[in-house]
Design a protein around this motif. Structure first.
Motif, mmCIF file in Angstrom:
data_model
loop_
_atom_site.group_PDB
_atom_site.id
_atom_site.type_symbol
_atom_site.label_atom_id
_atom_site.label_comp_id
_atom_site.label_asym_id
_atom_site.label_seq_id
_atom_site.Cartn_x
_atom_site.Cartn_y
_atom_site.Cartn_z
ATOM 1 N N PRO A 1 0.808 -1.219 0.000
ATOM 2 C CA PRO A 1 0.000 0.000 0.000
ATOM 3 C C PRO A 1 0.847 1.278 0.000
ATOM 4 O O PRO A 1 0.479 2.276 -0.622
ATOM 5 N N ALA A 2 1.986 1.249 0.696
ATOM 6 C CA ALA A 2 2.839 2.440 0.778
ATOM 7 C C ALA A 2 3.421 2.813 -0.582
ATOM 8 O O ALA A 2 3.385 3.984 -0.988
ATOM 9 N N ILE A 3 3.958 1.827 -1.292
ATOM 10 C CA ILE A 3 4.542 2.102 -2.611
ATOM 11 C C ILE A 3 3.457 2.542 -3.583
ATOM 12 O O ILE A 3 3.640 3.495 -4.361
ATOM 13 N N PHE A 4 2.326 1.861 -3.550
ATOM 14 C CA PHE A 4 1.222 2.253 -4.429
ATOM 15 C C PHE A 4 0.799 3.691 -4.148
ATOM 16 O O PHE A 4 0.668 4.508 -5.065
ATOM 17 N N ALA A 5 0.548 4.003 -2.880
ATOM 18 C CA ALA A 5 0.082 5.342 -2.527
ATOM 19 C C ALA A 5 1.092 6.406 -2.951
ATOM 20 O O ALA A 5 0.719 7.446 -3.510
ATOM 21 N N HIS A 6 2.362 6.130 -2.714
ATOM 22 C CA HIS A 6 3.394 7.114 -3.066
ATOM 23 C C HIS A 6 3.419 7.379 -4.564
ATOM 24 O O HIS A 6 3.392 8.535 -5.005
ATOM 25 N N SER A 7 3.433 6.320 -5.366
ATOM 26 C CA SER A 7 3.496 6.488 -6.822
ATOM 27 C C SER A 7 2.220 7.114 -7.372
ATOM 28 O O SER A 7 2.276 8.039 -8.189
ATOM 29 N N ALA A 8 1.070 6.589 -6.934
ATOM 30 C CA ALA A 8 -0.198 7.087 -7.470
ATOM 31 C C ALA A 8 -0.420 8.552 -7.103
ATOM 32 O O ALA A 8 -0.824 9.359 -7.948
ATOM 33 N N ILE A 9 -0.151 8.913 -5.846
ATOM 34 C CA ILE A 9 -0.346 10.297 -5.425
ATOM 35 C C ILE A 9 0.648 11.224 -6.119
ATOM 36 O O ILE A 9 0.296 12.339 -6.530
ATOM 37 N N THR A 10 1.884 10.778 -6.280
ATOM 38 C CA THR A 10 2.882 11.573 -7.020
ATOM 39 C C THR A 10 2.367 11.916 -8.398
ATOM 40 O O THR A 10 2.479 13.054 -8.870
ATOM 41 N N TYR A 11 1.772 10.919 -9.057
ATOM 42 C CA TYR A 11 1.244 11.143 -10.410
ATOM 43 C C TYR A 11 0.024 12.060 -10.373
ATOM 44 O O TYR A 11 -0.084 13.006 -11.158
ATOM 45 N N LEU A 12 -0.898 11.799 -9.463
ATOM 46 C CA LEU A 12 -2.175 12.520 -9.449
ATOM 47 C C LEU A 12 -2.032 14.002 -9.108
ATOM 48 O O LEU A 12 -2.844 14.820 -9.545
ATOM 49 N N VAL A 13 -1.022 14.355 -8.314
ATOM 50 C CA VAL A 13 -0.882 15.760 -7.903
ATOM 51 C C VAL A 13 0.069 16.553 -8.802
ATOM 52 O O VAL A 13 0.191 17.772 -8.647
ATOM 53 N N ALA A 14 0.735 15.867 -9.730
ATOM 54 C CA ALA A 14 1.659 16.568 -10.626
ATOM 55 C C ALA A 14 0.874 17.564 -11.480
ATOM 56 O O ALA A 14 -0.124 17.212 -12.110
ATOM 57 N N THR A 15 1.324 18.799 -11.519
ATOM 58 C CA THR A 15 0.582 19.850 -12.224
ATOM 59 C C THR A 15 0.980 19.990 -13.689
ATOM 60 O O THR A 15 0.221 20.533 -14.490
ATOM 61 N N ASP A 16 2.156 19.512 -14.041
ATOM 62 C CA ASP A 16 2.627 19.689 -15.420
ATOM 63 C C ASP A 16 2.711 18.347 -16.149
ATOM 64 O O ASP A 16 3.539 18.146 -17.023
ATOM 65 N N ILE A 17 1.819 17.411 -15.771
ATOM 66 C CA ILE A 17 1.865 16.073 -16.335
ATOM 67 C C ILE A 17 1.433 16.104 -17.795
ATOM 68 O O ILE A 17 0.494 16.802 -18.163
ATOM 69 N N GLU A 18 2.148 15.377 -18.613
ATOM 70 C CA GLU A 18 1.794 15.229 -20.020
ATOM 71 C C GLU A 18 0.976 13.945 -20.169
ATOM 72 O O GLU A 18 1.328 12.922 -19.617
ATOM 73 N N GLN A 19 -0.139 14.030 -20.882
ATOM 74 C CA GLN A 19 -0.993 12.862 -21.048
ATOM 75 C C GLN A 19 -0.173 11.701 -21.600
ATOM 76 O O GLN A 19 0.451 11.815 -22.657
ATOM 77 N N PRO A 20 -0.131 10.568 -20.890
ATOM 78 C CA PRO A 20 0.687 9.450 -21.367
ATOM 79 C C PRO A 20 0.120 8.800 -22.618
ATOM 80 O O PRO A 20 -1.096 8.729 -22.807
ATOM 81 N N THR A 21 1.027 8.348 -23.464
ATOM 82 C CA THR A 21 0.638 7.532 -24.615
ATOM 83 C C THR A 21 0.400 6.101 -24.160
ATOM 84 O O THR A 21 -0.435 5.388 -24.699
ATOM 85 N N ALA A 22 1.155 5.704 -23.139
ATOM 86 C CA ALA A 22 1.018 4.361 -22.566
ATOM 87 C C ALA A 22 1.557 4.370 -21.143
ATOM 88 O O ALA A 22 2.332 5.264 -20.777
ATOM 89 N N VAL A 23 1.152 3.371 -20.355
ATOM 90 C CA VAL A 23 1.662 3.212 -18.998
ATOM 91 C C VAL A 23 2.005 1.744 -18.767
ATOM 92 O O VAL A 23 1.514 0.856 -19.474
ATOM 93 N N ALA A 24 2.847 1.517 -17.774
ATOM 94 C CA ALA A 24 3.188 0.151 -17.371
ATOM 95 C C ALA A 24 3.699 0.200 -15.946
ATOM 96 O O ALA A 24 4.216 1.226 -15.488
ATOM 97 N N GLY A 25 3.554 -0.922 -15.237
ATOM 98 C CA GLY A 25 4.068 -0.998 -13.877
ATOM 99 C C GLY A 25 4.726 -2.333 -13.636
ATOM 100 O O GLY A 25 4.319 -3.350 -14.206
ATOM 101 N N HIS A 26 5.761 -2.325 -12.812
ATOM 102 C CA HIS A 26 6.488 -3.554 -12.494
ATOM 103 C C HIS A 26 5.799 -4.233 -11.320
ATOM 104 O O HIS A 26 5.831 -3.738 -10.192
ATOM 105 N N SER A 27 5.127 -5.364 -11.583
ATOM 106 C CA SER A 27 4.436 -6.128 -10.542
ATOM 107 C C SER A 27 3.403 -5.252 -9.834
ATOM 108 O O SER A 27 2.418 -4.819 -10.437
#
Length: 293
Positions: free
Chosen positions: A62-88
């Motif tokens: 849960p800690a790693i998920f929350a950290h990564s997901a929240i980092t992404y969700l609060v980023a203000t200058d995020i560029e819409q991804p063409t694709a995503v992937a996650g390791h495990s």
């Protein structure tokens, strides 16, 4: 074209997420939501917990998920991804980034996954080892010839494959692979045989939770661990996510397939140690990898 990638276990560190919490009101709200969903203060463990506390599977995932997901969700200058992937485990963060799962739904699944894997680990002892400097095909053939449970689990990058299984199976395979010319075979400090048949009880438990969850069509392709192929159909995404616990993480193949599709710019979200960046560059030095968070 830009791809966002999300790390799995091993990306945790004491104090993770604290700067996000302090600087972003949205991050603070999401951390409080995570605490409510889980019924305990995950944020307190993330911000103040010791390395040992953060190594517990029930906390780590849960800690790693929350950290990564929240980092992404609060980023203000995020560029819409063409694709995503996650390791495990990172595949759940990738699903949030793609809009296939909302944050609380994904967190509930991650918590269930962590509990299920811990339960399977407690029931049957297993372990993992990293094999360096040997062709994948040689490792596959050696594992297949051993009677005990031992299988390729993580195809991390060229020349690095992690095997997983029973303690006896991994020990026997490690000796054989060393004799075959592996540069090194390194026992990993894990308590379970992740991504092996020994995780079948965990997969059975997680299956019901995934089938009940509401998945939406993602806004971009998600390359999934099971087959390293892009998915956009919610039912197909669910099937692959269920199969993930007993199937290998095909990360080397995922990066190669993304590159073949024209993706040359990657953004690793979360992992402080730039875990995936190193693996991606070893697949092809020409690939560009940035860090977010």
């Amino acid at each position: 074209m830009k791809a966002y990638v999300f790390p799995g276990q091993g990306a945790q560190f004491s104090g993770m997420g604290k700067s996000l919490y302090d600087l972003s009101p949205m991050a603070k709200q999401l951390f409080h939501q995570a605490d409510e969903v889980l019924g305990y203060s995950l944020s307190k463990v993330m911000f103040e917990g010791s390395d040992e506390e953060l190594k517990q599977t029930r906390i780590t995932q849960p800690a790693i998920f929350a950290h990564s997901a929240i980092t992404y969700l609060v980023a203000t200058d995020i560029e819409q991804p063409t694709a995503v992937a996650g390791h495990s485990l990172g595949e759940f963060s990738a699903l949030v980034a793609a809009g296939a799962l909302d944050f609380p739904s994904a967190l509930r699944l991650v918590a269930e996954r962590a509990e299920a894997m811990q339960e399977a680990t407690d029931a049957t002892e297993g372990t993992m080892a990293a094999v360096l400097g040997l062709d994948d095909s040689m490792i596959e053939e050696a594992c297949a010839a051993i009677e005990e449970v031992v299988v390729p689990a993580n195809y991390n990058t060229n020349g690095q494959l992690v095997i997983s299984g029973s303690v006896a199976g991994v020990e026997k395979a490690s000796k054989i692979l060393t004799d075959l010319g592996a540069r090194r075979v390194v026992a990993l400090p894990v308590g379970g045989a992740f991504h092996s048949p020994l995780m079948q009880p965990a997969q059975d438990r997680l299956k019901a939770a995934i089938e009940e969850a509401r998945f939406r069509p993602p806004a971009c392709e998600i390359y999934q661990n099971v087959d390293a192929q892009p998915s956009t159909d919610p039912d197909q995404i669910k099937e692959k996510l269920i199969a993930q616990l007993t199937s290998p993480v095909r990360w080397t193949q995922t990066v190669a397939n993304m590159q073949a599709a024209g993706l040359t710019d990657f953004v690793e979200v979360g992992g402080k140690g730039k875990i995936l960046a190193g693996l991606i560059r070893k697949v092809d030095r020409a690939l560009n990898v940035e860090q977010l968070g």
